[in-house]
Design an enzyme around this catalytic site. Structure first.
Site, mmCIF file in Angstrom:
data_model
loop_
_atom_site.group_PDB
_atom_site.id
_atom_site.type_symbol
_atom_site.label_atom_id
_atom_site.label_comp_id
_atom_site.label_asym_id
_atom_site.label_seq_id
_atom_site.Cartn_x
_atom_site.Cartn_y
_atom_site.Cartn_z
ATOM 1 N N HIS A 1 -31.587 -16.290 35.583
ATOM 2 C CA HIS A 1 -30.412 -15.668 36.207
ATOM 3 C C HIS A 1 -29.122 -16.318 35.700
ATOM 4 C CE1 HIS A 1 -32.594 -13.074 38.842
ATOM 5 N NE2 HIS A 1 -32.963 -13.977 39.724
ATOM 6 N N TYR B 1 -29.981 -0.692 35.309
ATOM 7 C CA TYR B 1 -31.001 -0.246 36.264
ATOM 8 C C TYR B 1 -30.953 1.279 36.448
ATOM 9 C CZ TYR B 1 -33.500 -0.072 40.779
ATOM 10 O OH TYR B 1 -34.371 0.216 41.798
ATOM 11 N N SER C 1 -28.639 -4.901 48.082
ATOM 12 C CA SER C 1 -30.041 -5.280 47.885
ATOM 13 C C SER C 1 -30.228 -6.768 48.220
ATOM 14 C CB SER C 1 -30.451 -5.006 46.429
ATOM 15 O OG SER C 1 -31.774 -5.420 46.208
ATOM 16 N N ARG D 1 -38.096 -2.935 48.002
ATOM 17 C CA ARG D 1 -37.492 -2.428 49.237
ATOM 18 C C ARG D 1 -37.390 -0.910 49.188
ATOM 19 N NH1 ARG D 1 -32.207 -1.672 51.656
ATOM 20 N NH2 ARG D 1 -31.403 -1.634 49.520
ATOM 21 N N LYS D 2 -36.314 -0.381 48.580
ATOM 22 C CA LYS D 2 -36.121 1.074 48.533
ATOM 23 C C LYS D 2 -36.045 1.603 47.111
ATOM 24 C CE LYS D 2 -33.283 2.143 52.608
ATOM 25 N NZ LYS D 2 -31.910 2.625 52.898
ATOM 26 N N SER E 1 -31.206 -7.019 40.543
ATOM 27 C CA SER E 1 -30.729 -6.005 39.603
ATOM 28 C C SER E 1 -31.871 -5.271 38.919
ATOM 29 C CB SER E 1 -29.854 -6.684 38.534
ATOM 30 O OG SER E 1 -28.774 -7.318 39.135
ATOM 31 N N GLY E 2 -33.091 -5.546 39.340
ATOM 32 C CA GLY E 2 -34.229 -4.900 38.694
ATOM 33 C C GLY E 2 -35.054 -5.881 37.870
ATOM 34 N N THR E 3 -34.928 -7.155 38.187
ATOM 35 C CA THR E 3 -35.639 -8.198 37.448
ATOM 36 C C THR E 3 -37.160 -8.001 37.513
ATOM 37 O OG1 THR E 3 -33.922 -9.614 38.403
ATOM 38 C CG2 THR E 3 -35.627 -10.704 37.096
ATOM 39 N N THR E 4 -37.646 -7.730 38.701
ATOM 40 C CA THR E 4 -39.094 -7.570 38.903
ATOM 41 C C THR E 4 -39.618 -6.414 38.047
ATOM 42 O OG1 THR E 4 -38.599 -8.154 41.198
ATOM 43 C CG2 THR E 4 -40.851 -7.452 40.718
HETATM 44 P P1 A3P Z 1 -33.465 -2.435 46.563
HETATM 45 O O1 A3P Z 1 -33.244 -3.613 47.447
HETATM 46 O O2 A3P Z 1 -32.210 -1.629 46.362
HETATM 47 O O3 A3P Z 1 -34.593 -1.581 47.011
HETATM 48 P P2 A3P Z 1 -34.948 -7.897 41.618
HETATM 49 O O4 A3P Z 1 -36.246 -7.497 41.068
HETATM 50 O O5 A3P Z 1 -33.925 -8.246 40.581
HETATM 51 O O6 A3P Z 1 -35.077 -8.905 42.695
HETATM 52 O O7 A3P Z 1 -34.335 -6.574 42.285
HETATM 53 C C1 A3P Z 1 -34.904 -6.023 43.434
HETATM 54 C C2 A3P Z 1 -34.502 -4.565 43.529
HETATM 55 O O8 A3P Z 1 -35.278 -3.830 42.576
HETATM 56 C C3 A3P Z 1 -34.838 -3.990 44.898
HETATM 57 O O9 A3P Z 1 -33.862 -2.980 45.113
HETATM 58 C C4 A3P Z 1 -36.225 -3.441 44.661
HETATM 59 O O10 A3P Z 1 -36.616 -2.463 45.583
HETATM 60 C C5 A3P Z 1 -36.077 -2.864 43.255
HETATM 61 N N1 A3P Z 1 -37.358 -2.744 42.530
HETATM 62 C C6 A3P Z 1 -38.409 -3.572 42.573
HETATM 63 N N2 A3P Z 1 -39.394 -3.123 41.789
HETATM 64 C C7 A3P Z 1 -38.974 -1.964 41.241
HETATM 65 C C8 A3P Z 1 -39.573 -1.018 40.350
HETATM 66 N N3 A3P Z 1 -40.802 -1.177 39.902
HETATM 67 N N4 A3P Z 1 -38.841 0.045 40.010
HETATM 68 C C9 A3P Z 1 -37.579 0.220 40.476
HETATM 69 N N5 A3P Z 1 -36.970 -0.629 41.333
HETATM 70 C C10 A3P Z 1 -37.655 -1.722 41.708
#
Ligand code: A3P
Length: 325
Positions: free
Chosen positions: A135, A224, A165, A291-292, A73-76
């Protein structure tokens, strides 16, 4: 057999958690990972020990910051942003540890990292403010988090994009390990019943959503998609919520812009440290967390009728809450 814990708190019998888990309802997730249902949450088998140990042992400080989310969900991104906001007076963008350390190693998960081993982590020596992530559902957080002054930032994402995702994340991870790859139909089937890691989705988001309405000074609820649309506004909101608003001088000096560029998808993804290596050595590749980063990418994997069906379920579950997607 009892494992000795080098902590001044208490000793936890190793079998205690295994014994507990054996009595939980179980399912196999679409990716083949066993899930255990505990206190309303479907935990992946590899994280259940950590989740229970975290609930039993973590002691919050009033200054702690907890970043919470459903996976994918944008954790990273949130980890990078929060770390940068909190540490902006210590590290300039040129020397921030984010350049050399994956965000997940700077802000560590309770369940899947810190409390995973039978040996309890020594978190006492960490300087304040400590930043952690989880989580788990709001209701399952240790009382010491819910009852103390520490702050919780939750990030949620459109459930269709979250689902897709996660689908790709797992496929890549499984592909890396030569395992059979599931189809999106299998995923869809499970997720529609709420059976997914840290799900059901609706219960995960609802707990934090309600808490953010009841105690807005304690829980900040972010989306997000909103961050993608206006990162400056949301960074200001985050800094204010954390009690460290950007000063006029900082705004004039472009500090907000610096943080948003540093933490942008393209910048983080292209850093050597995030292009190589694996989460905790044996986990998914660090690059798999990038990823995207597109809003609405679900349409490449889900049919309109699947999307409609799933959104209808989510809508029903969220009815009356004021939260919608
Ligand atoms: P997608 O698979 O749709 O590309 P999490 O961090 O919770 O594991 O979520 C991963 C999702 O956040 C992935 O989405 C990833 O590409 C996206 N993501 C990772 N880093 C990001 C950033 N700096 N800005 C926006 N989206 C990001």
């Amino acid at each position: 057999e009892t494992t000795t814990i080098s902590s001044n708190r208490e000793n936890v019998p190793r079998d205690e958690i295994q014994g507990l888990v054996a009595g939980f309802p179980g399912e196999t997730n679409w990716d083949g990972v066993p899930l255990h249902f505990y206190k309303g949450v479907w935990y992946p088998a590899f994280a259940i020990r950590g989740a229970i140990s975290f609930q039993q042992h973590f002691i919050a400080r009033d200054t702690d910051i907890i970043l919470a989310s459903m996976p994918k969900s944008g954790t990273t991104w949130l980890k990078a942003l929060a770390f940068s906001v909190v540490n902006r007076s210590i590290y300039s963008p040129k020397e921030t540890p984010l350049l050399t350390t994956p965000p997940h190693d700077l802000v560590r998960f309770f369940e899947m990292d810190l409390y995973l081993k039978s040996q309890l982590p020594d978190l006492e020596q960490l300087p304040s403010p400590r930043i952690f992530s989880s989580h788990s559902h709001y209701e399952t957080l240790p009382q010491s988090i819910r009852g103390s002054g520490c702050k919780i930032v939750y990030i949620c994402r459109n459930p269709l994009d979250q689902l897709v995702s996660y689908f790709h994340f797992v496929r890549k991870f499984k592909g890396e390990n030569g395992k059979r790859l599931s189809s999106i139909d299998e995923v869809f089937e499970n997720v529609s019943r709420g059976i997914q890691s840290y799900g059901p989705f609706w219960d995960n988001v609802l707990g934090y959503w309600k808490a953010s309405l009841e105690r807005p000074e304690k829980v900040l609820f972010l989306k997000y998609e909103d961050l993608k649309e206006d990162i400056t506004f949301n960074l200001k909101k985050l800094a204010e919520f954390l009690g460290i608003p950007f000063t006029e001088k900082e705004e004039k000096d472009g500090v907000i812009q610096e943080i948003s560029s540093l933490c942008s998808f393209d910048n983080l993804r292209n850093l050597e440290v995030n292009r190589t290596g694996f989460y905790q050595n044996t986990g998914p590749s660090n690059s798999n967390f990038f990823r995207k980063a597109k809003v609405g990418d679900w349409c490449n994997d889900l049919t309109p009728s699947m999307a409609e069906r799933f959104l209808k379920i989510v809508e029903e579950k969220l009815a009356g809450s004021g939260l919608s997607f």
